[in-house]
Scaffold this active site. Structure first.
Site, PDB file in Angstrom:
ATOM      1  N   GLU A 124      33.164   6.999  23.921  1.00 46.08           N
ATOM      2  CA  GLU A 124      33.612   7.258  25.060  1.00 46.08           C
ATOM      3  C   GLU A 124      33.475   8.774  25.403  1.00 46.08           C
ATOM      4  OE1 GLU A 124      37.550   6.200  26.099  1.00 46.08           O
ATOM      5  OE2 GLU A 124      37.027   4.136  25.809  1.00 46.08           O
ATOM      6  N   HIS A 243      41.622   9.117  37.871  1.00 44.26           N
ATOM      7  CA  HIS A 243      40.612   8.127  37.406  1.00 44.26           C
ATOM      8  C   HIS A 243      39.801   8.076  38.675  1.00 44.26           C
ATOM      9  CE1 HIS A 243      37.985   4.998  35.852  1.00 44.26           C
ATOM     10  NE2 HIS A 243      38.456   5.260  34.552  1.00 44.26           N
ATOM     11  N   ARG A 287      35.179  13.159  34.163  1.00 48.94           N
ATOM     12  CA  ARG A 287      35.895  12.374  35.195  1.00 48.94           C
ATOM     13  C   ARG A 287      36.530  13.102  36.452  1.00 48.94           C
ATOM     14  NH1 ARG A 287      40.748   8.909  32.062  1.00 48.94           N
ATOM     15  NH2 ARG A 287      39.462   7.171  31.360  1.00 48.94           N
ATOM     16  N   HIS A 360      46.204   8.548  37.756  1.00 50.24           N
ATOM     17  CA  HIS A 360      45.832   7.932  36.430  1.00 50.24           C
ATOM     18  C   HIS A 360      46.941   8.036  35.406  1.00 50.24           C
ATOM     19  CE1 HIS A 360      43.966   4.988  33.533  1.00 50.24           C
ATOM     20  NE2 HIS A 360      43.679   6.009  33.014  1.00 50.24           N
ATOM     21  N   ARG A 395      43.277  15.221  29.549  1.00 45.80           N
ATOM     22  CA  ARG A 395      43.400  14.397  28.519  1.00 45.80           C
ATOM     23  C   ARG A 395      42.073  13.794  27.979  1.00 45.80           C
ATOM     24  NH1 ARG A 395      44.010   8.735  28.178  1.00 45.80           N
ATOM     25  NH2 ARG A 395      43.280   8.677  30.566  1.00 45.80           N
TER      26      ARG A 395
END
Length: 598
Positions: A124, A243, A287, A360, A395
């Site tokens: 990812e 998100h 993101r 999120h 994060r």
């Protein structure tokens, strides 16, 4: 209830953090009561489509190319200068043991072949090597929740664990020394007091601060609000991760970034791909970049959502055969998302789907050390409601489930060591609760990487210049609280795009709100949302730079001098009493003060 002579521990929350803590504490012989606000599986954990990151090089079938140093480096990089290095190292070093424990509880991670074959480990964004374990494709959280709930039910049947369902935390109970000694809970319409030698908050995040969130309805910041009322130190609340792609429909179902990773593109209302102009990686940009560009484009087209186009996606063809068509590929690769999208009447293999950024994950929360201890004696926190320092300002993908598993086990170990058999507490050799708060308030803020609270000398209180946010007198709060209006104000003032004037306007608007006084689940949630919303606004207004998930258009670049973490607490704690439960449910917050970091 159990009648064992062992210390009683109250664990509030039934996601991966709460269940791990409860099971591990019960396994160490403690008398554990687990509270679930709703069903045991109504959690953020069950919604986690992505996997769980772990350094598995030393495990059979693990990722041989990975190392502790690599995972630590990736986590610190994503955290944008505000991680706690020691906490990150603990997270990574304990990750293999956490995965082993999950497997022992029955979690079936995806494997390349049959039992004993290597795990399928995905790659990812911002990870150096494939280290993401999945279960059921895009249903990792659901599988973890299933296994841990089954283990909890087995423990309940065997008499090792008490489970209270549909029971909501209202407030913490403190003795005259300020130590937490239990909680007030709402069981239906009945207010109950549960005494305990220690309380562990594992209540998850606060996604319901916003109108668009991937979180369940139960994510109303209950634990953080209760901890603030008890005088606990909080940290990093300005860092809210949005998100970029949730379905713009009721429920805001998350559409994983893995969909974009496999070829989906974002288009505006005219059908144009707009991210190519914003970042070299286009749809694969970080993101926060993608989320900001989506909001800007949506505002530019009158509030209409942007579109995620998956119509050209197909699996690669195998040797001598064609790959499956788009509909078959989407259903096979993303079964959970496919079912959710089609439940809204959309065939995403034939038409683009409307998406919006959605709250999120909350990187901040109740400040803890690396064993869940907070600044209040008898109070522990773990999971998303805690601020261990592992996530920093942004994060790293798939580290959140890992945090719950790692620090849940460490918190259980700390409980077993901190509590004597007679219910009294052993003094902590390091990072004691009483000293943590005073040191946090007194030490300077010039450290680039302040650590979590540590034991130290007592000092007089000292406020940071400009770090005080005065909240209204109860008589001045005259506007009745309306959740939809509150959420809209949070989105406009402290959402994806922020600036000083917008945050100041938000603070004034929240100041004017009068929290509801009724004793019902919805009213208690509303009070908690207002408490946490005010704290988020204070933290975001104070951080006059952009860093990680906190982006201010009036201060668009990071400032190295502001890279440290920001610690806060309410300046006046609710009154306590000896025998009667101490609750601040009907009192009004008066001030937050920023506490210089240790």
């Amino acid at each position: 209830m159990s009648t064992t002579p062992f210390p009683r521990v109250l664990v509030v929350g039934s996601g991966i953090a709460g269940l791990t803590t409860a099971l591990a504490a019960a396994g160490r012989g403690l008398d554990v009561v687990l509270l679930s606000k709703d069903r045991l599986d109504e959690t953020n954990t069950v919604r986690a489509q992505g996997g769980i990151a772990a350094m598995t090089a030393g495990l059979p079938g693990g990722q041989a190319r990975d190392s502790v140093a690599l995972h630590v480096r990736d986590t610190l990089g994503a955290g944008a200068g505000t991680c706690d290095d020691d906490a990150v190292r603990v997270l990574v070093q304990d990750s293999a043991a956490a995965i082993t424990a999950l497997v022992q509880h029955g979690v079936a991670f995806d494997r390349a072949g049959g039992p004993g074959s290597p795990w399928v480990e995905g790659l990812e964004g911002a990870h150096s090597v494939p280290r993401i374990l999945h279960a059921g494709g895009d249903a990792t959280g659901r599988e973890i929740q299933r296994a841990l709930v089954a283990a909890a039910l087995d423990a309940e049947t065997a008499g090792r664990l008490d489970v209270l369902r549909h029971t909501m935390l209202v407030d913490l109970v403190a003795d005259h020394h300020g130590s937490v000694r239990g909680a007030l809970v709402l069981d239906g319409d009945r207010l109950r007091e549960l005494r305990a030698d220690a309380v562990v908050l594992a209540t998850g995040g606060a996604g319901q601060l916003y109108p668009h969130t991937t979180n369940p309805a139960v994510a109303t910041g209950d634990g953080i609000a209760a901890a603030l009322r008890a005088g606990a130190v909080v940290a990093d609340l300005e860092f809210v991760q949005f998100h970029p792609t949730a379905l713009a429909a009721p429920g805001c179902f998350l559409v994983s970034e893995a969909v974009r990773g496999e070829g989906a593109v974002l288009r505006d209302a005219t059908g144009r791909r707009f991210l190519e102009d914003a970042h070299p990686l286009a749809e694969l940009a970080p993101r926060d970049v993608v989320a900001r560009e989506i909001v800007r484009r949506s505002l530019a087209q009158g509030g209409r959502p942007v579109l995620l186009d998956c119509t050209a996606m197909t699996a690669p063809a195998g040797a001598g055969r064609a790959g499956p068509d788009t509909a078959e590929h989407l259903a096979r690769r993303f079964p959970t998302i496919d079912a959710a999208v089609r439940a809204h009447g959309v065939d995403w293999s034939r038409e683009p789907i409307p998406v919006t950024p959605a709250a999120h994950y909350l990187m901040g929360g109740i400040a803890t050390d690396d064993r869940g201890r907070t600044s209040v004696p008898g109070l522990y926190a773990v999971g998303e409601c805690a601020a261990t320092g592992v996530h920093g300002a942004n994060r790293l993908a798939s580290n959140s489930l890992l945090e719950g598993a790692v620090f849940g086990a460490r918190t259980a170990e700390a409980l077993a060591g901190d509590l004597r058999a007679d219910g009294t507490r052993r003094p902590h050799s390091t990072r004691s609760h009483s000293a943590a708060t005073t040191e946090l308030r007194a030490e300077g803020t010039d450290r680039t990487r302040p650590g979590p609270p540590r034991a130290g000398r007592r000092h007089p209180a000292r406020l940071a210049p400009g770090g005080v946010l005065a909240l209204p007198d109860p008589a001045e709060a005259h506007v009745p609280f309306d959740r939809q209006a509150f959420q809209a104000a949070m989105w406009a003032g402290a959402g994806v795009l922020r600036d000083g004037p917008g945050l100041e306007a938000l603070v004034r608007r929240l100041d004017a709100l009068r929290p509801p006084a009724a004793l019902s689940r919805h009213a208690v949630e509303d009070r908690n949302l207002l408490t946490v919303g005010r704290a988020v606004a204070a933290a975001a207004l104070h951080r006059t730079e952009s860093r990680g998930a906190h982006f201010r258009e009036d201060c668009p670049v990071p400032e190295p001098a502001r890279a440290g973490r920001a610690f806060w607490r309410r300046s006046r704690v609710a009154p306590r009493s000896g025998h009667r439960p101490a609750t601040s449910t009907y009192t009004h917050n008066d001030m937050f003060e920023r506490i210089p970091a240790c």
